[in-house]
Scaffold this motif. Structure first.
Motif, PDB file in Angstrom:
ATOM      1  N   ILE A   1      77.735   3.385  14.494  1.00  0.00           N
ATOM      2  CA  ILE A   1      79.124   2.701  14.519  1.00  0.00           C
ATOM      3  C   ILE A   1      79.874   3.217  13.144  1.00  0.00           C
ATOM      4  O   ILE A   1      79.382   2.975  12.155  1.00  0.00           O
ATOM      5  N   VAL A   2      81.129   3.420  13.624  1.00  0.00           N
ATOM      6  CA  VAL A   2      81.859   4.091  12.650  1.00  0.00           C
ATOM      7  C   VAL A   2      83.044   3.364  12.223  1.00  0.00           C
ATOM      8  O   VAL A   2      83.919   2.908  13.203  1.00  0.00           O
ATOM      9  N   GLY A   3      83.263   2.799  10.947  1.00  0.00           N
ATOM     10  CA  GLY A   3      84.287   1.936  10.579  1.00  0.00           C
ATOM     11  C   GLY A   3      85.237   2.639   9.666  1.00  0.00           C
ATOM     12  O   GLY A   3      84.799   3.691   8.918  1.00  0.00           O
ATOM     13  N   GLY A   4      86.122   1.858   8.775  1.00  0.00           N
ATOM     14  CA  GLY A   4      86.871   2.367   7.818  1.00  0.00           C
ATOM     15  C   GLY A   4      88.337   2.279   7.881  1.00  0.00           C
ATOM     16  O   GLY A   4      88.829   1.616   8.925  1.00  0.00           O
ATOM     17  N   LYS A   5      89.035   2.968   7.077  1.00  0.00           N
ATOM     18  CA  LYS A   5      90.806   2.849   6.763  1.00  0.00           C
ATOM     19  C   LYS A   5      91.256   4.037   7.178  1.00  0.00           C
ATOM     20  O   LYS A   5      92.314   4.122   7.693  1.00  0.00           O
ATOM     21  N   THR A   6      90.674   5.412   7.356  1.00  0.00           N
ATOM     22  CA  THR A   6      91.441   6.633   7.748  1.00  0.00           C
ATOM     23  C   THR A   6      90.451   7.361   8.370  1.00  0.00           C
ATOM     24  O   THR A   6      89.058   7.617   8.170  1.00  0.00           O
ATOM     25  N   PHE A   7      91.283   7.962   9.272  1.00  0.00           N
ATOM     26  CA  PHE A   7      90.610   9.272   9.945  1.00  0.00           C
ATOM     27  C   PHE A   7      89.256   8.694  10.700  1.00  0.00           C
ATOM     28  O   PHE A   7      88.196   9.576  10.989  1.00  0.00           O
ATOM     29  N   VAL A   8      89.345   7.525  11.549  1.00  0.00           N
ATOM     30  CA  VAL A   8      88.228   7.074  12.075  1.00  0.00           C
ATOM     31  C   VAL A   8      87.521   7.690  13.177  1.00  0.00           C
ATOM     32  O   VAL A   8      86.497   8.108  13.490  1.00  0.00           O
ATOM     33  N   ASN A   9      88.624   8.154  14.240  1.00  0.00           N
ATOM     34  CA  ASN A   9      88.381   8.990  15.490  1.00  0.00           C
ATOM     35  C   ASN A   9      87.827  10.270  14.855  1.00  0.00           C
ATOM     36  O   ASN A   9      87.013  10.754  15.537  1.00  0.00           O
ATOM     37  N   LEU A  10      88.608  10.717  14.030  1.00  0.00           N
ATOM     38  CA  LEU A  10      88.158  12.206  13.584  1.00  0.00           C
ATOM     39  C   LEU A  10      86.818  12.223  13.024  1.00  0.00           C
ATOM     40  O   LEU A  10      85.766  12.898  13.348  1.00  0.00           O
ATOM     41  N   LYS A  11      86.183  11.230  12.285  1.00  0.00           N
ATOM     42  CA  LYS A  11      84.850  11.086  11.727  1.00  0.00           C
ATOM     43  C   LYS A  11      83.835  10.936  12.919  1.00  0.00           C
ATOM     44  O   LYS A  11      82.835  11.576  12.764  1.00  0.00           O
ATOM     45  N   THR A  12      84.408   9.933  13.817  1.00  0.00           N
ATOM     46  CA  THR A  12      83.386   9.806  14.998  1.00  0.00           C
ATOM     47  C   THR A  12      83.150  11.262  15.760  1.00  0.00           C
ATOM     48  O   THR A  12      82.178  11.392  16.172  1.00  0.00           O
ATOM     49  N   VAL A  13      84.332  11.855  16.046  1.00  0.00           N
ATOM     50  CA  VAL A  13      84.017  13.215  16.963  1.00  0.00           C
ATOM     51  C   VAL A  13      83.356  14.136  16.122  1.00  0.00           C
ATOM     52  O   VAL A  13      82.453  14.738  16.850  1.00  0.00           O
ATOM     53  N   LEU A  14      83.357  14.246  15.006  1.00  0.00           N
ATOM     54  CA  LEU A  14      82.522  15.097  13.995  1.00  0.00           C
ATOM     55  C   LEU A  14      80.991  14.627  13.953  1.00  0.00           C
ATOM     56  O   LEU A  14      80.216  15.688  14.090  1.00  0.00           O
ATOM     57  N   LEU A  15      80.971  13.408  13.915  1.00  0.00           N
ATOM     58  CA  LEU A  15      79.409  13.185  13.716  1.00  0.00           C
ATOM     59  C   LEU A  15      78.780  13.617  15.476  1.00  0.00           C
ATOM     60  O   LEU A  15      77.596  13.763  15.411  1.00  0.00           O
ATOM     61  N   MET A  16      79.595  13.198  16.413  1.00  0.00           N
ATOM     62  CA  MET A  16      79.035  13.536  17.688  1.00  0.00           C
ATOM     63  C   MET A  16      78.623  15.096  17.749  1.00  0.00           C
ATOM     64  O   MET A  16      77.828  15.454  18.449  1.00  0.00           O
ATOM     65  N   ARG A  17      79.522  15.663  17.076  1.00  0.00           N
ATOM     66  CA  ARG A  17      79.427  17.185  17.144  1.00  0.00           C
ATOM     67  C   ARG A  17      78.054  17.765  16.650  1.00  0.00           C
ATOM     68  O   ARG A  17      77.354  18.765  16.948  1.00  0.00           O
ATOM     69  N   TYR A  18      77.787  17.054  15.384  1.00  0.00           N
ATOM     70  CA  TYR A  18      76.685  17.472  14.584  1.00  0.00           C
ATOM     71  C   TYR A  18      75.326  16.513  14.815  1.00  0.00           C
ATOM     72  O   TYR A  18      74.296  16.790  14.335  1.00  0.00           O
ATOM     73  N   ALA A  19      75.477  15.614  15.682  1.00  0.00           N
ATOM     74  CA  ALA A  19      74.373  14.902  16.228  1.00  0.00           C
ATOM     75  C   ALA A  19      74.693  14.874  17.671  1.00  0.00           C
ATOM     76  O   ALA A  19      74.447  13.624  18.268  1.00  0.00           O
ATOM     77  N   PRO A  20      74.334  15.847  18.338  1.00  0.00           N
ATOM     78  CA  PRO A  20      74.660  15.847  19.674  1.00  0.00           C
ATOM     79  C   PRO A  20      73.511  15.167  20.682  1.00  0.00           C
ATOM     80  O   PRO A  20      73.975  14.754  21.775  1.00  0.00           O
ATOM     81  N   ASN A  21      72.308  14.960  20.204  1.00  0.00           N
ATOM     82  CA  ASN A  21      71.384  14.081  20.853  1.00  0.00           C
ATOM     83  C   ASN A  21      71.624  12.783  21.099  1.00  0.00           C
ATOM     84  O   ASN A  21      71.220  11.898  21.969  1.00  0.00           O
TER      85      ASN A  21
END
Length: 512
Positions: free
Chosen positions: A234-254
């Protein structure tokens, strides 16, 4: 134990069944088989402590008597008496109870492993008491907290650990510190991603976007390598929340399907402002939808919003609700003051203060584990699969519900269409952020429609707000960004447009 009497009653019933074996059990040739009758007659009564291992793997078979005998004796029966059905149901209930007891026992031995990144930030400090209270994961689930941060934060983390231990929380089995990158997220069941606590000096928006990539790439790799197969991120925070989430998905595809972004902070703020206007409590307002970039360009959609227990001339039972828009007669307030209030909270950084951030994360996790309130719409940042005309491959906040340990996008909602221009504005930012972070785009170009280029301002009365929050926050570190966010409002289809620009459906403010 369910109905059917005590142990003596069951043994008696079982003997009655065995006495009837010659009439109901047959050999493959179709004639009664004495060997089968003997096997059944000497069988141990069907008691909880004497069930074969096959029962655990074939629970569904226990609801039918013939299946029960097949599992125990390798034979079939055509008997369908109420007696056998009662016994079968009773054993199914016993098995379920035993399985639940086994799960509870495992929880005591193997607690839920919860990891929190950037654990020295204030949001973590506010989050820990909620996680250890039992409200999130359940009153019978013990947890083990793992605080992950850089080496420089170790002293602060030790203070947090000491204070957490002073809570004497019954459900907290252990709390530990991790500063070794290679050990991060070991056997994690839950990973909470907070804002990176490292201070950086960034001079451009593009540089700010690119700076998110290395850490997300590292976290994604470690989550995929070390975490439990069913980990929830679960990704929270003040800035670039959507971006951080999609990058995590990219590098943890499973585990990409189990990575989400928290939108309840924005939703809670929008409800609170409405509640002050209506002179009610924020918890009475439901179904405010957050569309788009959680910490950037987003819609606060009031078309489905309802208020419960509202004190007025019309009063009803607790489940009676009224449309929020039907109670706000001042459309100017919706389109001006409401937008300005949300903008001010964004500009002052009050939108994601630690208490709100912690509560939003905890509530999202609670819904994820136990389900959201029935009939209630929840906003969540998830990977788009083309729902609502949103381009695939970006993380976008949209309406969902939580049930059975997962979330479901509410694609069956009606009258929530978003104009193509506004959708393009929101998705353009998210697509560009992703491309810049991955090095496929050099510079960020704010979306400008033909209307933006032709006119700097257009007036409508649409009661949905659009806030450029991401750019506002980045402006604190990037001098060249405009400090005033843009706003767009859209009203429900049931109301007529009142504007001075023909068939325009969007209110836009372009800051030069």
């Amino acid at each position: 134990m369910g109905g059917g009497g005590g142990t003596g009653e069951r043994i008696k019933l079982f003997k009655v069944m065995c006495d009837r074996v010659p009439q109901d059990l047959s050999s493959p040739s179709g004639t009664p088989d004495p060997a089968l009758s003997s096997q059944c007659a000497c069988a141990t009564p069907w008691l909880p402590g004497n069930r074969p291992a096959a029962l655990s793997a074939r629970v569904e078979a226990l609801t039918w008597p013939s299946s029960c005998l097949r599992l125990y004796h390798g034979v079939t029966s055509s008997m369908t008496t109420e007696l056998m059905k009662i016994i079968a149901q009773e054993n199914l209930e016993t098995h379920i109870e035993k399985e639940l007891e086994e799960e509870a026992r495992k929880d005591l031995i193997n607690p839920l492993q919860v990891w929190i990144t950037s654990a020295s930030v204030p949001a973590c400090y506010n989050l820990i008491p909620i996680l250890t209270s039992g409200e999130v994961f359940g009153m019978h689930t013990e947890i083990s907290l793992n605080l992950f941060d850089n080496k420089e934060a170790e002293e602060n983390l030790r203070s947090v650990v000491a204070e957490t231990q002073d809570l004497v929380a019954p459900l907290l089995q252990s709390i530990s510190i991790c500063t070794r990158v290679e050990d991060a997220f070991l056997q994690a069941h839950v990973v909470i991603i907070l804002d990176d606590s490292t201070d950086r000096e960034v001079y451009t928006l593009e540089g700010c976007i690119r700076s998110r990539l290395p850490l997300c790439r590292l976290y994604g790799y470690l989550i995929q390598k070390n975490a439990h197969d069913s980990v929830r991120v679960i990704v929270g925070g003040k800035t670039f929340v959507n971006l951080k989430t999609v990058l995590l998905m990219r590098y943890a595809p499973n585990v990409a399907h189990n990575i989400v972004a928290v939108a309840l902070g924005v939703e809670g703020q929008a409800k609170a402002v409405l509640a002050r206007k209506l002179r009610t409590t924020p918890s009475c307002i439901k179904n405010v939808i957050i569309w788009g970039n959680i910490s950037g360009n987003n819609y606060i959609d009031l078309r489905k919003a309802k208020v419960y227990r509202y004190e007025s001339a019309i009063w009803g039972p607790p489940n009676y609700s009224r449309s929020v828009l039907s109670l706000i007669f001042d459309s100017e307030w919706v389109n001006r003051q409401y937008v300005a209030t949300l903008r001010k909270l964004t500009a002052t950084g009050k939108q994601f203060r630690p208490i709100l951030a912690a509560h939003s994360i905890a509530t999202t996790l609670k819904y994820w584990y136990h389900g959201s309130p029935p009939g209630e719409i929840v906003s969540l940042g998830v990977l788009s699969e083309g729902q609502f005309g949103i381009p695939e491959g970006i993380v976008f906040s949209m309406p969902v519900k939580f049930e059975n340990g997962t979330w479901v996008v509410l694609t069956d909602l009606t009258d929530i269409e978003i104009s193509e221009q506004i959708m393009t504005r929101m998705t353009s930012d998210l697509i560009q952020e992703k491309l810049i972070a991955l090095g496929d785009l050099v510079s960020f170009q704010p979306y400008q429609s033909e209307t933006d280029l032709a006119k700097g301002y257009e007036k409508t009365t649409l009661p949905t707000t659009y806030n450029n929050q991401e750019n506002q926050r980045v402006s604190d570190a990037v001098d060249f960004l405009d400090p005033i966010p843009q706003t767009i409002s859209e009203k429900p289809h049931s109301q007529e447009l009142i504007n001075d620009s023909g068939d325009k459906t969007v209110e836009e403010r372009q800051i030069n």
